[in-house]
Design an enzyme around this catalytic site. Structure first.
Site, PDB file in Angstrom:
ATOM      1  N   ASP A  67      43.675-125.982  32.657  1.00  0.00           N
ATOM      2  CA  ASP A  67      44.761-125.434  31.837  1.00  0.00           C
ATOM      3  C   ASP A  67      45.133-124.023  32.256  1.00  0.00           C
ATOM      4  O   ASP A  67      44.429-123.380  33.030  1.00  0.00           O
ATOM      5  CB  ASP A  67      44.368-125.468  30.354  1.00  0.00           C
ATOM      6  CG  ASP A  67      42.901-125.111  30.105  1.00  0.00           C
ATOM      7  OD1 ASP A  67      42.297-124.437  30.954  1.00  0.00           O
ATOM      8  OD2 ASP A  67      42.372-125.502  29.045  1.00  0.00           O
ATOM      9  N   ASP A 136      36.755-126.479  17.651  1.00  0.00           N
ATOM     10  CA  ASP A 136      37.422-127.575  16.941  1.00  0.00           C
ATOM     11  C   ASP A 136      37.336-128.884  17.735  1.00  0.00           C
ATOM     12  O   ASP A 136      38.039-129.842  17.443  1.00  0.00           O
ATOM     13  CB  ASP A 136      38.893-127.217  16.646  1.00  0.00           C
ATOM     14  CG  ASP A 136      39.692-126.946  17.921  1.00  0.00           C
ATOM     15  OD1 ASP A 136      39.126-127.099  19.035  1.00  0.00           O
ATOM     16  OD2 ASP A 136      40.882-126.578  17.810  1.00  0.00           O
ATOM     17  N   HIS A 138      38.095-129.274  20.928  1.00  0.00           N
ATOM     18  CA  HIS A 138      39.059-129.494  22.007  1.00  0.00           C
ATOM     19  C   HIS A 138      38.384-129.496  23.368  1.00  0.00           C
ATOM     20  O   HIS A 138      37.360-128.840  23.569  1.00  0.00           O
ATOM     21  CB  HIS A 138      40.230-128.486  21.952  1.00  0.00           C
ATOM     22  CG  HIS A 138      39.874-127.070  22.252  1.00  0.00           C
ATOM     23  ND1 HIS A 138      40.244-126.016  21.438  1.00  0.00           N
ATOM     24  CD2 HIS A 138      39.197-126.496  23.285  1.00  0.00           C
ATOM     25  CE1 HIS A 138      39.816-124.885  21.968  1.00  0.00           C
ATOM     26  NE2 HIS A 138      39.175-125.144  23.076  1.00  0.00           N
ATOM     27  N   GLU A 143      44.156-129.911  21.388  1.00  0.00           N
ATOM     28  CA  GLU A 143      43.794-129.566  20.019  1.00  0.00           C
ATOM     29  C   GLU A 143      43.737-130.829  19.152  1.00  0.00           C
ATOM     30  O   GLU A 143      44.279-131.864  19.528  1.00  0.00           O
ATOM     31  CB  GLU A 143      44.844-128.598  19.446  1.00  0.00           C
ATOM     32  CG  GLU A 143      44.971-127.288  20.225  1.00  0.00           C
ATOM     33  CD  GLU A 143      43.785-126.332  20.007  1.00  0.00           C
ATOM     34  OE1 GLU A 143      42.662-126.793  19.711  1.00  0.00           O
ATOM     35  OE2 GLU A 143      43.996-125.116  20.147  1.00  0.00           O
TER      36      GLU A 143
END
Ligand code: F6R
Length: 242
Positions: A67, A136, A138, A143
């Protein structure tokens, strides 16, 4: 899934570096997928050390990063491009043409995402993908959502991720709100997965992701369905596994 629980962070980084080095020794022209963030940092230092010792060379590998923030050029100190050159690629004597990182400055971001997927396909797919995991759940910047993303795409970061990543910026306001991210599908197509995490604060999400149900509300959980996924943890991150 294969689990490796190491006594501490140093041993964990060494284990990850050894797995990556073994992959490259077996296939010098491997396509390697890399992550940024704190989790792989020590692994990268160990890889540079293995290169210095003459154990492994990256002269023939291709790399693909997961990313990149939208709007940060490679020269920006917080760009993932800069992170990779500073923490791994320069130390491995890599050439620019070996390295692939989504271009968050592209005028047409959707075209950039399509081109990135094509570049992975042209390389014959990713042989070994290194991953961290967000609080979370990811992986890359995927997400929590209603479905698993299939391909590289533009992702909007949620508040928790902005909060976690602000430590690298002057303030939360400076953290870009969007990023280009490989999809969960792009990651699942890698032939081998190596996920690494350390520290108490990752213990709960590791338990939920890998012992709980598979759900797009927790992207990493899909790795339970990958046929060759290794999870390397220190004792603290493994602390909730029971
Ligand atoms: C970074 C990436 C992210 C991180 C995750 C964990 O390229 O893909 O998914 O792996 O946010 O970050 P750290 O390791 O900093 O806790």
């Amino acid at each position: 899934m294969h689990w490796i629980v190491c006594p501490d962070e140093k041993a964990q980084a060494r284990a990850c570096a050894a797995i990556i080095a073994a992959q490259v020794l077996q296939k010098p022209s491997s396509a390697l997928g890399f992550a940024t963030g704190s989790s792989p940092l020590k692994t990268y230092a160990e890889l540079i050390e293995l290169k210095r010792q003459g154990v492994v060379s990256f002269s023939q590998v291709m790399t693909f990063n997961l990313d990149e923030y939208v709007g940060l050029p490679c020269g920006h100190p917080q760009s993932y491009c800069r992170f990779m050159w500073d923490n791994l690629f320069t130390g491995m004597d890599m050439r620019e043409e070996q390295v692939h990182i989504p271009n968050g400055m592209a005028a047409d971001l959707d075209a950039e995402c399509r081109a990135y997927e094509q570049a992975i396909a042209d390389a014959g797919g990713i042989d070994l993908q290194l991953l961290g995991i967000g609080h979370d759940g990811h992986i890359a910047f995927n997400e929590p959502g209603a479905e698993f993303s299939r391909f590289t795409h533009v992702e909007t970061l949620n508040a928790r991720t902005v909060e976690a990543n602000k430590r690298f910026f002057e303030s939360a306001d400076d953290v870009p709100r969007t990023a280009l991210s490989m999809g969960v599908g792009s990651i699942m197509r890698a032939r081998r997965i190596l996920l690494t995490a350390y520290g108490k604060d990752k213990a709960e999400i590791i338990r939920e992701a890998f012992l709980g149900p598979v759900t797009p509300a927790l992207s990493a959980s899909i790795l339970q369905f990958h046929s060759d996924c290794t999870i390397v943890l220190d004792r603290e991150a493994a602390g909730s596994l029971g």
